[in-house]
Design a protein around this motif. Structure first.
Motif, PDB file in Angstrom:
ATOM      1  N   VAL A 151      -5.710   0.828   7.055  1.00  0.00           N
ATOM      2  CA  VAL A 151      -4.895  -0.103   6.276  1.00  0.00           C
ATOM      3  C   VAL A 151      -3.435   0.262   6.492  1.00  0.00           C
ATOM      4  O   VAL A 151      -3.063   1.436   6.403  1.00  0.00           O
ATOM      5  CB  VAL A 151      -5.237   0.008   4.770  1.00  0.00           C
TER       6      VAL A 151
ATOM      7  N   VAL B 247      -1.777  -5.176  -1.923  1.00  0.00           N
ATOM      8  CA  VAL B 247      -3.062  -5.054  -2.627  1.00  0.00           C
ATOM      9  C   VAL B 247      -3.274  -6.259  -3.543  1.00  0.00           C
ATOM     10  O   VAL B 247      -2.330  -6.791  -4.107  1.00  0.00           O
ATOM     11  CB  VAL B 247      -3.154  -3.747  -3.468  1.00  0.00           C
TER      12      VAL B 247
ATOM     13  N   LEU C 135      -8.901   2.599  -1.721  1.00  0.00           N
ATOM     14  CA  LEU C 135      -8.105   3.240  -0.668  1.00  0.00           C
ATOM     15  C   LEU C 135      -8.392   4.728  -0.600  1.00  0.00           C
ATOM     16  O   LEU C 135      -8.699   5.374  -1.615  1.00  0.00           O
ATOM     17  CB  LEU C 135      -6.604   3.043  -0.955  1.00  0.00           C
TER      18      LEU C 135
ATOM     19  N   LYS D  78      -9.088  -6.784  -2.240  1.00  0.00           N
ATOM     20  CA  LYS D  78      -8.399  -6.603  -0.949  1.00  0.00           C
ATOM     21  C   LYS D  78      -7.512  -5.360  -1.049  1.00  0.00           C
ATOM     22  O   LYS D  78      -6.608  -5.315  -1.869  1.00  0.00           O
ATOM     23  CB  LYS D  78      -7.560  -7.851  -0.652  1.00  0.00           C
ATOM     24  N   ASN D  79      -7.801  -4.378  -0.238  1.00  0.00           N
ATOM     25  CA  ASN D  79      -7.053  -3.114  -0.234  1.00  0.00           C
ATOM     26  C   ASN D  79      -7.005  -2.476  -1.617  1.00  0.00           C
ATOM     27  O   ASN D  79      -6.026  -1.804  -1.954  1.00  0.00           O
ATOM     28  CB  ASN D  79      -5.612  -3.311   0.261  1.00  0.00           C
ATOM     29  N   ASP D  80      -8.024  -2.728  -2.441  1.00  0.00           N
ATOM     30  CA  ASP D  80      -7.982  -2.119  -3.778  1.00  0.00           C
ATOM     31  C   ASP D  80      -8.884  -0.881  -3.860  1.00  0.00           C
ATOM     32  O   ASP D  80      -9.041  -0.300  -4.926  1.00  0.00           O
ATOM     33  CB  ASP D  80      -8.319  -3.142  -4.873  1.00  0.00           C
TER      34      ASP D  80
ATOM     35  N   VAL E 102       0.840  -1.201   0.000  1.00  0.00           N
ATOM     36  CA  VAL E 102       0.000   0.000   0.000  1.00  0.00           C
ATOM     37  C   VAL E 102       0.886   1.266   0.000  1.00  0.00           C
ATOM     38  O   VAL E 102       0.588   2.245  -0.691  1.00  0.00           O
ATOM     39  CB  VAL E 102      -0.961  -0.028   1.217  1.00  0.00           C
TER      40      VAL E 102
ATOM     41  N   ASP F 283       0.727  -3.406   4.149  1.00  0.00           N
ATOM     42  CA  ASP F 283      -0.224  -4.370   3.593  1.00  0.00           C
ATOM     43  C   ASP F 283      -0.082  -4.393   2.068  1.00  0.00           C
ATOM     44  O   ASP F 283       0.374  -3.413   1.474  1.00  0.00           O
ATOM     45  CB  ASP F 283      -1.670  -3.948   3.911  1.00  0.00           C
TER      46      ASP F 283
ATOM     47  N   GLY G 251      -9.382   1.865   4.232  1.00  0.00           N
ATOM     48  CA  GLY G 251     -10.040   1.038   3.220  1.00  0.00           C
ATOM     49  C   GLY G 251     -11.550   1.181   3.350  1.00  0.00           C
ATOM     50  O   GLY G 251     -12.036   2.060   4.083  1.00  0.00           O
TER      51      GLY G 251
END
Ligand SMILES: Nc1nc2c(ncn2[C@@H]2O[C@H](COP(=O)(O)OP(=O)(O)OP(=O)(O)O)[C@@H](O)[C@H]2O)c(=O)[nH]1
Ligand SMILES: [Mg+2]
Length: 413
Positions: free
Chosen positions: A393, A399, A407, A403-405, A369, A397, A387
């Motif tokens: 986040v 991406v 932000l 998932k964590n996409d 990230v 972490d 997130g």
């Protein structure tokens, strides 16, 4: 990769590189049935189709990207395409201005090798009959490799001396040499790991250097084959030979660049309904409810050509393949879309505009990230990252899809 990905189109003269560029972009690069139509590289923006986050939240109607577009949850994200001059055997030694042409490719992230499978052009792009395009697949990769190897070997003696004097690592020494190709230390690291090359650089013999360069080319310039001109009646033979030799279906895509150019033009003129990459198109006769308000085609020659495209391309191969070629090239880079928003509950960027997911960049799956923050925000200090739903986040972490996409970067120290 701190910018939009750059996909290079390579191949021998007259294989259809410029036509492929035009088919994937709004460019109008010059094309012609004679070698070296293109001398100076043409660059244009193409659009990679990805699943947009708006569909996950049922917000398709509010999705209005700042760059590219979004149709019913299908997002079209900009990627740069580079169409260069044709390469001929011996290009690495300067044949056909090969050195200059190869230099134009330095910053490509991945390559689409456009192979003419009609058998109607020889290795130099001149008109012929029954040419075996399998040869092109083999020599072209070799030219790229020997170009890089040649550049390296010219200086190998002094590279080794400096390496030893500085007590440098192999990764640092090679990265010094490969940075001109847009390489990074991570690329060089992967290149050495892929062939498990651990011996000291000063002991490498010529075959070892060749193995290393070949691994570097595979890492830095992952290549897919666009088996082009599938609309040609004689294409079966070359296709059979190539696919038998390279059975991995991830390696190639069947394309008819000229058919895609043709269909996009007819669609712009409202003669057919066709969206880029679709597996079919609709003419006014087929549009019985007049849903698309299409113009009728009366020109017999045009009707004949449309029938040929249907028979030779759509019935046999499913589509013109050009969108798939771009997707396959992007797949080699393992890219995923990451959406940056100001508000992680509404996904908007402002209180006065209710459109969502305005910004999207393509990054390598597994990127931290923290690097995504630097890529998007540059030097602006970020206090923390959130997130979906305001969950914190960590910058370490990674991406991946879903998932964590999505932000949100909170500015501050
Ligand atoms: N049948 C058929 N012809 C094609 C296709 N794509 C390109 N062509 C034709 O092939 C010829 C060469 O196309 P270009 O796009 O100019 O090829 P290029 O690779 O850019 O050639 P250079 O710039 O000379 O290296 C032109 O006559 C095109 O119309 C295709 O999918 N099918
Ligand atoms: Mg060209």
């Amino acid at each position: 990769m701190g910018r939009d990905p750059l996909i290079g189109l390579v191949g021998k003269p007259s294989s259809g590189k410029s036509t492929m560029l035009n088919s994937l972009t709004d460019a109008s690069a010059q094309t012609g049935a004679f070698p070296f139509t293109t001398i100076d590289p043409n660059k244009a923006t193409g659009y990679l189709q990805v699943d947009c986050a708006c569909a996950r939240f049922g917000k398709e109607k509010l999705c209005e990207p700042n760059y590219g577009s979004c149709r019913n949850g299908k997002r079209f994200v900009p990627v740069m395409l580079l169409d260069v001059a044709g390469l001929v055997p011996g290009a690495h030694e300067g044949r056909g201005l090969g050195n200059k042409f190869l230099d134009d490719l330095r910053h490509a992230d991945a390559l689409i090798h456009v192979v003419d499978v009609s058998g109607s052009t020889d290795a130099e792009g001149k008109a012929t009959d029954g040419y075996d395009a399998l040869q092109d697949v083999e020599w072209l990769q070799g030219e790229i490799m020997r170009w890089i190897e040649g550049n390296l070997m010219q200086k190998w003696g002094s590279i080794v001396r400096r390496h030893v004097n500085r007590k440098a690592t192999a990764v640092d020494t090679l990265q010094d040499q490969f940075s001109g190709y847009g390489s990074t230390s991570a690329v060089v690291q992967r290149c050495l790991k892929r062939i498990e090359l651990n011996s000291p650089l000063e002991t490498w013999d010529h075959p070892t250097i060749e193995r290393m360069v070949s691994s570097f080319v595979e890492e830095k310039f992952p290549t897919i084959l666009a088996l082009n001109k599938i609309d040609h009646p004689d294409s079966d033979r070359c296709i059979y030979r190539i696919t038998k030799t390279y059975p991995d279906p991830n390696k190639y895509v069947f394309t008819s660049a000229i058919s895609e150019v043709f269909l996009r033009r007819l669609a712009r003129q409202n003669f057919i309904h066709y969206e880029e990459g679709d597996d079919d198109f609709i003419t006014s006769e087929e549009d019985v409810d007049n849903k698309y308000g299409l113009k009728q085609i009366t020109d017999e020659r045009l009707l004949g050509r449309i029938e040929t495209v249907r028979d030779m391309v759509f019935y046999r191969w499913g589509s013109t393949g050009v969108v798939k070629a771009l997707q396959a090239a992007a797949k080699t880079l393992d890219l995923i879309p990451v959406f940056s928003v100001r508000n992680v509950t509404t996904f908007t960027n402002s209180t006065t505009d209710d459109s969502v997911f305005k910004d999207c960049v393509l990054v390598k799956r597994g990127t931290q990230v923290g690097s995504v923050v630097r890529r998007i925000m540059g030097d602006i200090p970020i206090a923390f990252v959130e997130g979906v739903g305001g969950v914190r986040v960590s910058k370490s972490d990674t991406v991946s899809e879903n998932k964590n996409d999505i932000l949100c970067f909170k500015i501050g120290h």
